[in-house]
Design a protein around this motif. Structure first.
Motif, short mmCIF file in Angstrom:
data_model
loop_
_atom_site.label_atom_id
_atom_site.label_comp_id
_atom_site.label_asym_id
_atom_site.label_seq_id
_atom_site.Cartn_x
_atom_site.Cartn_y
_atom_site.Cartn_z
N HIS A 375 -27.76 21.35 -25.98
CA HIS A 375 -26.37 21.80 -26.05
C HIS A 375 -25.41 20.63 -26.29
N GLU A 376 -25.72 19.49 -25.68
CA GLU A 376 -24.87 18.30 -25.89
C GLU A 376 -24.91 17.87 -27.36
N ARG A 377 -26.06 17.98 -27.98
CA ARG A 377 -26.16 17.63 -29.40
C ARG A 377 -25.33 18.59 -30.25
N GLU A 378 -25.31 19.87 -29.86
CA GLU A 378 -24.51 20.85 -30.59
C GLU A 378 -23.02 20.52 -30.47
N ILE A 379 -22.59 20.12 -29.24
CA ILE A 379 -21.19 19.76 -29.03
C ILE A 379 -20.83 18.53 -29.87
N PHE A 380 -21.74 17.53 -29.88
CA PHE A 380 -21.51 16.32 -30.67
C PHE A 380 -21.37 16.69 -32.15
N LYS A 381 -22.28 17.55 -32.64
CA LYS A 381 -22.25 17.96 -34.04
C LYS A 381 -20.94 18.68 -34.37
N TYR A 382 -20.49 19.53 -33.45
CA TYR A 382 -19.26 20.29 -33.65
C TYR A 382 -18.05 19.36 -33.73
N ARG A 425 -1.83 10.80 -31.03
CA ARG A 425 -1.74 10.61 -29.58
C ARG A 425 -2.92 11.26 -28.86
N HIS A 426 -3.36 12.40 -29.36
CA HIS A 426 -4.54 13.05 -28.75
C HIS A 426 -5.78 12.17 -28.93
N LEU A 427 -5.96 11.63 -30.13
CA LEU A 427 -7.13 10.78 -30.39
C LEU A 427 -7.12 9.54 -29.51
N VAL A 428 -5.95 8.91 -29.37
CA VAL A 428 -5.83 7.70 -28.55
C VAL A 428 -6.12 8.01 -27.09
N GLU A 429 -5.66 9.17 -26.64
CA GLU A 429 -5.84 9.53 -25.22
C GLU A 429 -7.30 9.75 -24.88
N TYR A 430 -8.05 10.38 -25.80
CA TYR A 430 -9.42 10.76 -25.45
C TYR A 430 -10.48 9.82 -26.03
N ALA A 431 -10.09 8.87 -26.89
CA ALA A 431 -11.07 7.94 -27.44
C ALA A 431 -11.84 7.17 -26.36
N PRO A 432 -11.18 6.70 -25.27
CA PRO A 432 -11.94 5.99 -24.24
C PRO A 432 -12.83 6.92 -23.40
N LEU A 433 -12.61 8.24 -23.47
CA LEU A 433 -13.29 9.17 -22.56
C LEU A 433 -14.48 9.87 -23.19
N VAL A 434 -14.51 9.97 -24.53
CA VAL A 434 -15.60 10.71 -25.17
C VAL A 434 -16.87 9.88 -25.15
N ASN A 435 -18.00 10.54 -25.45
CA ASN A 435 -19.29 9.86 -25.45
C ASN A 435 -19.31 8.72 -26.46
N ILE A 438 -19.63 9.33 -30.28
CA ILE A 438 -18.51 9.90 -31.04
C ILE A 438 -17.31 8.97 -31.09
N LYS A 439 -17.27 7.91 -30.26
CA LYS A 439 -16.12 7.00 -30.20
C LYS A 439 -15.73 6.42 -31.57
N VAL A 503 -17.03 -0.33 -36.68
CA VAL A 503 -15.88 0.57 -36.84
C VAL A 503 -14.82 0.27 -35.78
N THR A 504 -15.27 0.06 -34.53
CA THR A 504 -14.33 -0.25 -33.45
C THR A 504 -13.67 -1.61 -33.70
N GLN A 505 -14.46 -2.59 -34.16
CA GLN A 505 -13.90 -3.91 -34.45
C GLN A 505 -12.87 -3.83 -35.56
N ASP A 506 -13.15 -3.01 -36.56
CA ASP A 506 -12.21 -2.83 -37.65
C ASP A 506 -10.92 -2.19 -37.13
N TYR A 507 -11.07 -1.24 -36.23
CA TYR A 507 -9.91 -0.59 -35.62
C TYR A 507 -9.05 -1.62 -34.87
N VAL A 508 -9.68 -2.46 -34.09
CA VAL A 508 -8.95 -3.46 -33.31
C VAL A 508 -8.18 -4.40 -34.23
N ASN A 509 -8.86 -4.94 -35.24
CA ASN A 509 -8.21 -5.92 -36.14
C ASN A 509 -7.03 -5.32 -36.89
N LYS A 510 -7.24 -4.13 -37.43
CA LYS A 510 -6.19 -3.51 -38.26
C LYS A 510 -4.99 -3.08 -37.43
#
Length: 886
Positions: A375-382, A425-435, A438-439, A503-510
C-alpha cells in the motif's frame, strides 16, 4: 544578414516618416543597426492556420524581408538577421517610425509600427502587438541593436611614469586602444626622464570609429619603452578599462536616464534636443593613477590626464522590454483581447495545477504503515504521478525568455500567481515530512515554482493596475515574500546535511542564489560571513576593471533590482522564524569556511545573474555583492594548494568566465602560485588552465585584447625550456588542446619563436617518449592538419600559419639527412618510427572526420582530435630498455 533579403529603396515616404523642414540645419547621427531573434506568437488562429508567414521591416530608407516560415507550436521563428547603417538628424529620429508588415501568400495579414526614438532610447528587446483594423491579433518580438557610431578622440595631456628600478636611460611612451580591434598611437618623443607634458601640437593621440558596444569591452594601455642604440624594449605597462575611467559617471556607458522629454501639453514624449546637443559636445577629462607592471611584476606607478571626445550619446538600455505601453522589466504576458471577444478566466494549465494541488494536499491525509509495504508503494506511485504532472505543467510556457503563460487580463494573472504561491508553500511545508524517496521530487517542483515568470519582478510589481486590484496585488506580494523566506529556511536546513542527493543539492544552490537578490536581509548576512575568514587586496586583479576593494553598487541591472517590489510590501511585515534561522550557527559555519558550499552557491549565483539579462550587456562589477563574492573566491584560489583544488572550485572558476575579463586574473593567480620545480603543481595548473580555456571557448569568447600576453608567454616559456620532461610534456599537451585559442601574437611568440624555431630538434628527438609523443601529435594533428580541418579565424593567423608549416615541413623533409647533434643519435630511429605511426593514425582519423560544418569545433561540438594524455612516468621505459641493450 543571413538569408534575409535586402532591397535598397529611395527614401520611403508615408504618414509615419514625415521629414522636418528643419532637418537640413540639424546634426546627422549614424547608427549600426542589427535585427535578430524575430518571433511572432499568440497569433489569431484564423490568420496563421495552415499558412507560412513572412515579415517586412520598412525603415525610412531601407527595406528588409524575412522569408516565409511555418509555425512551430504556434510560434513563428526566424534565425536570419538583418544589418544596415541608419543615418538621420535629430528631427528625423524624433518623427520617423519603423513599420512592420506580416504577410501571408504575399498579402499583409497584420502590421504594427514602432517609433524609432523609442528604440534608440529604449532597450534592445522589442515586444509589441500586431493589429488588423485596430484589433489586436497577436504579438511580435525581436532584438534590434541601434549602436551609434562616432569618431572617438583620446589624447594624453600629461603622463608621469615612476619606475622603481632601471629608471635611467632614454624612454618613449605610447597609448593603445584595445577592443574588438586594436590601435596604437605613434611613440612619443624620446626623453631621459619618463615624464611628459604634451603640448597641443604634439599630443599623444588616438582617433578611431567606435560604438558603445566596443567601448564597454575596451581598455586603454599605456606603455613605456626603453631605447638603447637601435633596440627598443618594453619597460612597463598598465591597463585601464573605460568602465573604470567612467566609474563616477557610469550613466555615460550604461545609461539609465532617458533622452526623452515628457511635455504636459503633448500626448507623447519627444526627444530632449537640449540634453542631446549638450551630450554630443561633451569633453571628458579623466585622471589616471595606476600601478605599472611587467611580466607579472609591479615595477612602478603612473599618473596622468586623458582627454576623451566623441563618446556616443545615444545608448540603449541594458535591460527591459520596449512595448506599445512603454518600457517594462519583462515581456508583456497580459493580453487585453478586443471588445466583444469572450475572455478566458485562467489558462487551462493553471486550472489543472489548482486541481492537482488539491489532490496533493489530500494525499497527505492518507495514512500509511497499517496496510503494509504494498500500500505504501501505491501511495508513493500516486504522489509521484501528481508531482510529475505538476512539474510538466510548470515547465510549459507560452513565452520565450522566461517560463510564463499568456493571460487575458491582470485579474487572471493575479489569480494564477496566488495558485502558484499556494502550491509552493504547500510543497515547502511538507517537503521535510514526506518519505525520503519522494523528497527530491518535492524539491524539484519547488524550484520550478520559484522560477516561474509569473513570480518574477516584472509581474509582481505594480504595472498598469486598477485601484480595485491594488489591495489584492499587495496581498500577493506579502504572501510571495513569506514563501521565498520559507523556501530559504528549507534550503538552510538542508545544506547542513552531508551526502544529500543531486536534486536536493541543486535545490539548495539555486534557491540560495535567488534568495540573495530577493531577500536583502539574507544578502547582508552572506556578505558578512564570506568576509570573516580572510579578506585582503589581490595584486593579480590590478584594478584594470574597477577597484575590487570598494563594495559600492551602481545598481544598474534592472532585472536583479527588486527595490520596486519592496515598496509595495507592508512596512510591518515580519517573520521571526526566518530571522531566527538566519542566526543559526550550523549553516553559517559552512559559509564561513568558504568551501564546497560557498563555491557551489557562487557558481549558481553567476548562472542566475547571466540568465536574468536578455542582452547580457550588463557590467558585472555593478551587480550588488559581486565584488565581495568574487574577492572571497579569488582569495580561496590563492590560499589553497593547487593540487588540492576541489572540483566545485574549478567548476565555479569556469562559470565566472561569463565575465570574460576574468580569464586574465585567473591565469595570473595560477601562474603566480605554481613552482616550476614542483611538477605535480605544474601538471595540475595546466589541467585547470585547460578547463578554463575550454569553457572560455564554449562561451564563444576570444582572448581579449587586454589579455596579458607577456606574462602568459613567460609562463609557457619557463615550462617549455625546463629540463623536467613532465613539465615540457604537459605544456605541449596544453598547446595541443588549446591551439585554436592561441592566435595572433601569442601563436607567433609561443609556437613559432619557442616551440618550432628554437625547440623543434630537441622535442622531436627528446629522450622522453612522452615529450616526443606530445610534440609529434601536436605538429601533425594541430598544425599541419589546418589544411584539412580549420575552425579558427584564418584571417588572424594566415601569415603565421604559413610560417609555422613551412618551418615544420622543412625540418621533416631534411630530418633524415641532417647531421644530428650529440645526444640525439640514440633516439633518431625510434623518433622517426614513432612519427610514422602518428602519420598513419592521422590518416585513419581523417577518414572518420565527417563532413558537417558550422559546429563549435567545425565538424563537431566536441573536441574532434584524439585525446593524448601525459603519464607521470619518472623514468622513461624506452630509455631503460636502451640502457640494457648497451
Amino acid at each position: 544578414m543571413g538569408n534575409c533579403t535586402k532591397i535598397n529603396l529611395k527614401p520611403y515616404t508615408s504618414k509615419s516618416t514625415q521629414l522636418s523642414v528643419e532637418s537640413d540645419s540639424s546634426r546627422t547621427v549614424k547608427f549600426n543597426v542589427k535585427i535578430t531573434k524575430l518571433k511572432i506568437r499568440d497569433l489569431n488562429a484564423k490568420i496563421h492556420k495552415g499558412r507560412k508567414l513572412a515579415a517586412n521591416f520598412v525603415f525610412p530608407s531601407e527595406f528588409f524581408k524575412f522569408s516565409e516560415k511555418a509555425s512551430e507550436n504556434d510560434i513563428f521563428r526566424w534565425e536570419e538577421s538583418a544589418s544596415f547603417i541608419y543615418e538621420a538628424n535629430l528631427y528625423q529620429i524624433n518623427n520617423q517610425k519603423l513599420e512592420i508588415n506580416v504577410l501571408g501568400k504575399g498579402k499583409t495579414v497584420c502590421s504594427t509600427e514602432i517609433k524609432i526614438r523609442s528604440i534608440i532610447d529604449g532597450p534592445v528587446h522589442q515586444n509589441t502587438c500586431l493589429t488588423v483594423g485596430g484589433l489586436l491579433v497577436g504579438r511580435i518580438s525581436f532584438d534590434i541593436e541601434f549602436l551609434e557610431e562616432t569618431c572617438l578622440t583620446i589624447s594624453a595631456e600629461f603622463l608621469n611614469f615612476y619606475l622603481e628600478d632601471d629608471n635611467i636611460g632614454n624612454f618613449s611612451t605610447s597609448l593603445k586602444y584595445a577592443s574588438d580591434t586594436a590601435k596604437e598611437s605613434d611613440h612619443s618623443s624620446i626623453t631621459d626622464s619618463p615624464s611628459w607634458k604634451f603640448k597641443a601640437s604634439e599630443l599623444l593621440c588616438l582617433n578611431l570609429n567606435v560604438t558603445m558596444k566596443n567601448i564597454r569591452d575596451a581598455a586603454l594601455q599605456m606603455r613605456l619603452y626603453k631605447h638603447h642604440k637601435d633596440q627598443i624594449s618594453l619597460s612597463a605597462e598598465c591597463w585601464v578599462s573605460f568602465t573604470k575611467l567612467f566609474a563616477q559617471d557610469m550613466g555615460t556607458i550604461y545609461r539609465k536616464e532617458s533622452m526623452l522629454e515628457f511635455t504636459p501639453n503633448k500626448s507623447e514624449s519627444q526627444l530632449d534636443f537640449e540634453k542631446i546637443l549638450k551630450a554630443l559636445s561633451s569633453i571628458h577629462n579623466k585622471k589616471i593613477s595606476e600601478e605599472l607592471w611587467l611580466c607579472g611584476r609591479k615595477v612602478g606607478a603612473l599618473e596622468g590626464m586623458l582627454k576623451i571626445i566623441g563618446m556616443p550619446t545615444f545608448v540603449q538600455l541594458i535591460s527591459g522590454v520596449n512595448t506599445e505601453s512603454g518600457i517594462t522589466v519583462q515581456n508583456i504576458n497580459v493580453i487585453s483581447y478586443n471588445k466583444g471577444k469572450k475572455k478566458k478566466n485562467l489558462p487551462s494549465q493553471i486550472i489543472e495545477i489548482q486541481k492537482l494541488t488539491n489532490k496533493l494536499k489530500g494525499s497527505i491525509q492518507i495514512k500509511t504503515g497499517k496496510v503494509g509495504p504494498g500500500h505504501e508503494r501505491e501511495i508513493f506511485k500516486y504522489k509521484k504521478e501528481l508531482i510529475d504532472r505538476i512539474c510538466l505543467l510548470l515547465e510549459e510556457t507560452t513565452k520565450e525568455s522566461i517560463v510564463c503563460y499568456t493571460y487575458t487580463s491582470s485579474k487572471s494573472l493575479l489569480k494564477s500567481q496566488k495558485s502558484l504561491i499556494d502550491l509552493g508553500r504547500h510543497l515547502v511545508e511538507y517537503a521535510p515530512l514526506v518519505n525520503y524517496d519522494i523528497k527530491p521530487y518535492y524539491f524539484k517542483c519547488i524550484l520550478l515554482v520559484i522560477n516561474r515568470g509569473e513570480l518574477d519582478i516584472g509581474h509582481l510589481c505594480l504595472i498598469n493596475l486598477s485601484n480595485t486590484l491594488l489591495e489584492e496585488k499587495i496581498n500577493i506580494a506579502r504572501i510571495y515574500y513569506t514563501m521565498v523566506q520559507e523556501v530559504l529556511q528549507l534550503s538552510l536546513s538542508r545544506m547542513v546535511f552531508k551526502g544529500i542527493d543531486d536534486v536536493t543539492q541543486d535545490y539548495v544552490n539555486k534557491t540560495l542564489a535567488i534568495g540573495w537578490f530577493r531577500i536583502p536581509e539574507f544578502r547582508e548576512h552572506i556578505k558578512d560571513l564570506v568576509k570573516k575568514k580572510s579578506y585582503y587586496s589581490i595584486p593579480e586583479w590590478r584594478n584594470i576593471e574597477s577597484n575590487l576593494d570598494e563594495d559600492e553598487d551602481h545598481n544598474i541591472s534592472n532585472p536583479l533590482d527588486w527595490g520596486n517590489f519592496y515598496n509595495i510590501l507592508p512596512k510591518d511585515i515580519k517573520n521571526e522564524g526566518f530571522t531566527n534561522d538566519l542566526h543559526k550557527e550550523d549553516w553559517r559555519l559552512r559559509f564561513e569556511k568558504r568551501g564546497v558550499a560557498f563555491f557551489s552557491f557562487f557558481e549558481e549565483w553567476v548562472e542566475h545573474v547571466h540568465k536574468q539579462s536578455i542582452s547580457q550587456h550588463f557590467i558585472w562589477s555593478c551587480i550588488p555583492g559581486y565584488k565581495i563574492l568574487l574577492k572571497a573566491f579569488l582569495i580561496e584560489m590563492k590560499e589553497r594548494k593547487i593540487i588540492e583544488y576541489p572540483e566545485a572550485l574549478i567548476s565555479c572558476a569556469c562559470k565566472i568566465l561569463y565575465d570574460k575579463k576574468m580569464l586574465n586574473v585567473l591565469i595570473k593567480i595560477l601562474f603566480c602560485k605554481t613552482n616550476v620545480y614542483d611538477f605535480n603543481a605544474v601538471q595540475e595548473t595546466f589541467q585547470v588552465m585547460n578547463r578554463l580555456f575550454i569553457s572560455f571557448y564554449q562561451l564563444k569568447h576570444k582572448l581579449p585584447n587586454t589579455f596579458d600576453n607577456e606574462y602568459f608567454i613567460l609562463g609557457l616559456r619557463i615550462c617549455l625550456e625546463d629540463e623536467n620532461a613532465l613539465n615540457i610534456a604537459k605544456a605541449l599537451w596544453f598547446l595541443y588542446n588549446q591551439y585554436h585559442m592561441i592566435s595572433g601574437v601569442l601563436r607567433k611568440e609561443i609556437i613559432y619563436e619557442i616551440v618550432i624555431k628554437k625547440m623543434v630538434y630537441k622535442f622531436f628527438y627528446h629522450w622522453s617518449k612522452e615529450v616526443r609523443n606530445m610534440f609529434q601529435h601536436f605538429i601533425v594533428f594541430r598544425v599541419l592538419s589546418l589544411e584539412d580541418l580549420c575552425f579558427e579565424n584564418c584571417e588572424d593567423n594566415h601569415e603565421i600559419n604559413d610560417m609555422i608549416r613551412k618551418k615544420i615541413r622543412r625540418f621533416i623533409k631534411r630530418r633524415k639527412v641532417e647531421k644530428l647533434k650529440k645526444g640525439q643519435v640514440a633516439y633518431f630511429d625510434m623518433a622517426n618510427e614513432e612519427y610514422e605511426k602518428v602519420l598513419k593514425e592521422y590518416e585513419e582519423w581523417k577518414k572518420n572526420l565527417g563532413g558537417d560544418s558550422g559546429k563549435l569545433y567545425g565538424v563537431s561540438d566536441k573536441f574532434p582530435y584524439p585525446e593524448i594524455n601525459t603519464k607521470l612516468n619518472y623514468i622513461d621505459l624506452a630509455e631503460r630498455r636502451m640502457e640494457e641493450q648497451w
